[in-house]
Motif scaffolding. Structure first.
Motif, PDB file in Angstrom:
ATOM      1  N   ILE A 252     -27.716   1.782 -34.803  1.00 29.76           N
ATOM      2  CA  ILE A 252     -26.438   2.208 -34.247  1.00 29.76           C
ATOM      3  C   ILE A 252     -25.279   1.092 -34.633  1.00 29.76           C
ATOM      4  O   ILE A 252     -25.647  -0.064 -34.525  1.00 29.76           O
ATOM      5  CB  ILE A 252     -26.495   2.357 -32.409  1.00 29.76           C
ATOM      6  N   GLY A 253     -24.463   1.492 -35.278  1.00 24.16           N
ATOM      7  CA  GLY A 253     -23.464   0.727 -35.933  1.00 24.16           C
ATOM      8  C   GLY A 253     -22.285   0.083 -34.836  1.00 24.16           C
ATOM      9  O   GLY A 253     -21.202   0.288 -34.882  1.00 24.16           O
ATOM     10  N   CYS A 254     -22.845  -0.788 -34.019  1.00 28.85           N
ATOM     11  CA  CYS A 254     -21.926  -1.594 -33.113  1.00 28.85           C
ATOM     12  C   CYS A 254     -22.895  -2.941 -32.643  1.00 28.85           C
ATOM     13  O   CYS A 254     -23.897  -2.839 -32.813  1.00 28.85           O
ATOM     14  CB  CYS A 254     -21.301  -0.774 -31.887  1.00 28.85           C
ATOM     15  N   SER A 255     -22.136  -3.862 -32.158  1.00 27.43           N
ATOM     16  CA  SER A 255     -22.539  -4.977 -31.506  1.00 27.43           C
ATOM     17  C   SER A 255     -22.778  -4.823 -30.055  1.00 27.43           C
ATOM     18  O   SER A 255     -23.440  -5.562 -29.453  1.00 27.43           O
ATOM     19  CB  SER A 255     -21.757  -6.085 -31.724  1.00 27.43           C
ATOM     20  N   ARG A 256     -21.998  -4.049 -29.254  1.00 27.55           N
ATOM     21  CA  ARG A 256     -22.224  -3.900 -27.950  1.00 27.55           C
ATOM     22  C   ARG A 256     -21.996  -2.275 -27.345  1.00 27.55           C
ATOM     23  O   ARG A 256     -21.311  -1.724 -28.040  1.00 27.55           O
ATOM     24  CB  ARG A 256     -20.839  -4.769 -27.220  1.00 27.55           C
ATOM     25  N   LEU A 257     -22.801  -1.933 -26.474  1.00 23.62           N
ATOM     26  CA  LEU A 257     -22.791  -0.635 -26.046  1.00 23.62           C
ATOM     27  C   LEU A 257     -22.870  -0.658 -24.519  1.00 23.62           C
ATOM     28  O   LEU A 257     -23.558  -1.297 -23.826  1.00 23.62           O
ATOM     29  CB  LEU A 257     -24.096   0.074 -26.756  1.00 23.62           C
ATOM     30  N   LEU A 258     -22.096   0.695 -23.908  1.00 22.56           N
ATOM     31  CA  LEU A 258     -22.154   0.747 -22.481  1.00 22.56           C
ATOM     32  C   LEU A 258     -22.494   2.194 -22.296  1.00 22.56           C
ATOM     33  O   LEU A 258     -21.515   2.973 -22.908  1.00 22.56           O
ATOM     34  CB  LEU A 258     -20.679   0.164 -21.834  1.00 22.56           C
ATOM     35  N   VAL A 259     -23.409   2.243 -21.409  1.00 24.86           N
ATOM     36  CA  VAL A 259     -23.601   3.666 -21.201  1.00 24.86           C
ATOM     37  C   VAL A 259     -23.290   3.992 -19.600  1.00 24.86           C
ATOM     38  O   VAL A 259     -23.853   3.261 -18.715  1.00 24.86           O
ATOM     39  CB  VAL A 259     -25.129   4.076 -21.266  1.00 24.86           C
ATOM     40  N   CYS A 260     -22.610   4.729 -19.446  1.00 25.19           N
ATOM     41  CA  CYS A 260     -22.207   5.108 -17.875  1.00 25.19           C
ATOM     42  C   CYS A 260     -22.730   6.763 -17.480  1.00 25.19           C
ATOM     43  O   CYS A 260     -22.361   7.820 -18.385  1.00 25.19           O
ATOM     44  CB  CYS A 260     -20.578   5.166 -17.953  1.00 25.19           C
ATOM     45  N   VAL A 261     -23.284   6.572 -16.325  1.00 25.14           N
ATOM     46  CA  VAL A 261     -23.988   7.755 -16.005  1.00 25.14           C
ATOM     47  C   VAL A 261     -23.335   7.951 -14.437  1.00 25.14           C
ATOM     48  O   VAL A 261     -23.139   6.971 -13.669  1.00 25.14           O
ATOM     49  CB  VAL A 261     -25.425   7.935 -15.803  1.00 25.14           C
ATOM     50  N   ALA A 262     -23.422   9.268 -13.893  1.00 23.36           N
ATOM     51  CA  ALA A 262     -23.164   9.708 -12.562  1.00 23.36           C
ATOM     52  C   ALA A 262     -24.215  10.027 -12.022  1.00 23.36           C
ATOM     53  O   ALA A 262     -25.142  10.777 -12.241  1.00 23.36           O
ATOM     54  CB  ALA A 262     -21.931  10.643 -12.542  1.00 23.36           C
ATOM     55  N   GLY A 263     -24.310   9.446 -10.640  1.00 24.77           N
ATOM     56  CA  GLY A 263     -25.574   9.955  -9.879  1.00 24.77           C
ATOM     57  C   GLY A 263     -25.851  11.524  -9.541  1.00 24.77           C
ATOM     58  O   GLY A 263     -27.093  11.627  -9.441  1.00 24.77           O
ATOM     59  N   ASN A 264     -24.861  12.148  -9.431  1.00 25.18           N
ATOM     60  CA  ASN A 264     -25.033  13.695  -9.144  1.00 25.18           C
ATOM     61  C   ASN A 264     -24.879  14.568 -10.307  1.00 25.18           C
ATOM     62  O   ASN A 264     -24.784  15.817 -10.187  1.00 25.18           O
ATOM     63  CB  ASN A 264     -24.071  14.132  -8.038  1.00 25.18           C
ATOM     64  N   ASP A 265     -25.046  13.875 -11.351  1.00 23.28           N
ATOM     65  CA  ASP A 265     -24.931  14.604 -12.876  1.00 23.28           C
ATOM     66  C   ASP A 265     -26.089  14.986 -13.446  1.00 23.28           C
ATOM     67  O   ASP A 265     -27.181  14.243 -13.472  1.00 23.28           O
ATOM     68  CB  ASP A 265     -24.110  13.737 -13.948  1.00 23.28           C
ATOM     69  N   GLU A 266     -26.312  16.377 -14.044  1.00 23.77           N
ATOM     70  CA  GLU A 266     -27.608  16.684 -14.170  1.00 23.77           C
ATOM     71  C   GLU A 266     -27.801  16.062 -15.808  1.00 23.77           C
ATOM     72  O   GLU A 266     -28.977  16.079 -16.042  1.00 23.77           O
ATOM     73  CB  GLU A 266     -27.414  18.194 -14.725  1.00 23.77           C
ATOM     74  N   LEU A 267     -26.807  15.443 -16.253  1.00 24.40           N
ATOM     75  CA  LEU A 267     -27.081  14.561 -17.485  1.00 24.40           C
ATOM     76  C   LEU A 267     -27.511  13.294 -17.225  1.00 24.40           C
ATOM     77  O   LEU A 267     -27.770  12.439 -18.164  1.00 24.40           O
ATOM     78  CB  LEU A 267     -25.997  14.634 -18.473  1.00 24.40           C
ATOM     79  N   ARG A 268     -27.674  12.693 -15.894  1.00 27.56           N
ATOM     80  CA  ARG A 268     -27.870  11.214 -15.585  1.00 27.56           C
ATOM     81  C   ARG A 268     -29.237  10.704 -16.103  1.00 27.56           C
ATOM     82  O   ARG A 268     -29.119   9.851 -17.112  1.00 27.56           O
ATOM     83  CB  ARG A 268     -27.740  11.303 -14.002  1.00 27.56           C
ATOM     84  N   ASP A 269     -30.482  11.595 -16.111  1.00 26.39           N
ATOM     85  CA  ASP A 269     -31.362  10.926 -16.473  1.00 26.39           C
ATOM     86  C   ASP A 269     -31.500  10.718 -17.974  1.00 26.39           C
ATOM     87  O   ASP A 269     -32.099   9.754 -18.706  1.00 26.39           O
ATOM     88  CB  ASP A 269     -32.557  11.662 -16.039  1.00 26.39           C
ATOM     89  N   ARG A 270     -30.848  11.546 -18.725  1.00 21.42           N
ATOM     90  CA  ARG A 270     -30.920  11.371 -20.090  1.00 21.42           C
ATOM     91  C   ARG A 270     -29.790  10.369 -20.474  1.00 21.42           C
ATOM     92  O   ARG A 270     -30.397   9.576 -21.512  1.00 21.42           O
ATOM     93  CB  ARG A 270     -30.183  12.841 -20.812  1.00 21.42           C
TER      94      ARG A 270
END
Length: 322
Positions: A252-270
């Motif tokens: 992946i073409g970057c030096s820093r990565l931030l992933v934000c998820v929401a606790g009640n989102d069906e996409l959270r686990d992914r």
């Protein structure tokens, strides 16, 4: 009584209703707002520009208020809105207001890209438009490119960031992967990427995802609709970056990565799975995960005044400026 050719074939709530005759209705039609030479609340200036006349791809550009004596260059954020690849716009009230807020909070130059939407333009069109937009931004680092005055005058090409929410988070990931594999004009590198509630999916449920009906869930159906005939289907690397045979996330073409998820989102686990996958891949940069417990999908767009939304805004601004 409705005619047979207008009978509903499929629905992708809350985005789209598809009829048996092949036509469709976009169910979300957010009100649009014009750019402003000076936002009364924040002082942010915005304007619309056409990136590629041949395709009509455009963008809204945001500049924070700066003193006349300002000389320091600003980080550049290239942003991709959400909406299931088939609805949404940088020119909608909600997206415009959020970009104005992040521009003011982080004191950055923002390019919010109006990529073409499925099903009129099925994937990979959005990926192509988004990567072309990033290359367009990078091309301004050369002395012989002066298309957009704000970029040339104020942009720091050593501090380019990608970001997006939901489908836009998926786009940001795929653009970063292309940048890692193919490079950018003038040797420009992406410094950081943030993915907010990114849309990733796959054929097999993971973690706490329900086992029953997984193959017929919205996450699978929307992908097959917006990317018909995709090699690999719902396990294509673009939507399932941890599928067998997918390119290594170490690229992946970057030096820093931030992933934000929401606790009640069906996409959270992914999102969490993706974060763990990047960490295990051999990626040489920094990887962060943020979980907004008790919140739903893209809560920050629909309820920007909530404390959790303001906390997320601070998190993104801090990530960009650290």
């Amino acid at each position: 009584m409705a005619s047979t050719d207008r009978e509903v074939a499929e629905e992708f709530l809350p985005f789209l209703r598809v009829y048996k005759d092949g036509t469709y209705d976009r169910l979300i039609d957010p009100p649009l707002v014009s750019p402003s030479p000076c936002c009364p609340q924040t002082g942010v200036s915005s304007k619309d520009i056409v990136l590629f006349p041949e395709t009509g791809v455009s963008a809204r550009v945001y500049l924070p208020p700066l003193p006349q004596t300002h000389t320091e260059k600003l980080p550049i954020l290239v942003y991709f809105h959400g909406g299931g690849f088939c609805v949404g716009s940088p020119f909608s009230v909600a997206d415009h207001n959020y970009m104005t807020s992040i521009c003011a909070k982080a004191k950055i130059l923002v390019i919010s890209v109006d990529y073409r939407l499925a099903p009129t333009h099925p994937l990979p069109t959005a990926y192509d438009d988004a990567f072309s937009a990033l290359k367009w931004v990078a091309s301004h680092s050369s002395d012989d490119h002066h298309f957009e005055e704000w970029l040339v005058k104020y942009g720091d090409f050593n501090k380019i960031f990608l970001g997006g929410e939901s489908a836009g988070g998926n786009i940001a990931h795929n653009v970063a992967m292309r940048a890692g594999h193919h490079g950018l004009p003038n040797g420009i590198k992406v410094l950081g990427v943030f993915l907010v509630h990114p849309y990733f999916w796959g054929s097999k449920p993971i973690m706490s995802e329900p086992k029953d009906g997984h193959e017929q869930c919205k996450g699978t159906r929307i992908w097959n609709f917006v990317y018909p005939g995709c090699a690999g289907g719902i396990d294509a690397a673009e939507v399932n970056p941890l599928a067998d045979g997918a390119p290594s996330l170490a690229k992946i073409g970057c030096s820093r990565l931030l992933v934000c998820v929401a606790g009640n989102d069906e996409l959270r686990d992914r999102g969490i799975w993706y974060y763990e996958g990047v960490k295990k891949s051999g990626f040489g940069g920094e990887v962060e995960l943020s979980i907004a417990e008790g919140e739903g999908h893209v809560f920050h767009i629909f309820s920007p005044e909530k404390k959790s939304s303001k906390n997320l805004l601070v998190l993104l601004a801090t990530f960009i400026n650290k």
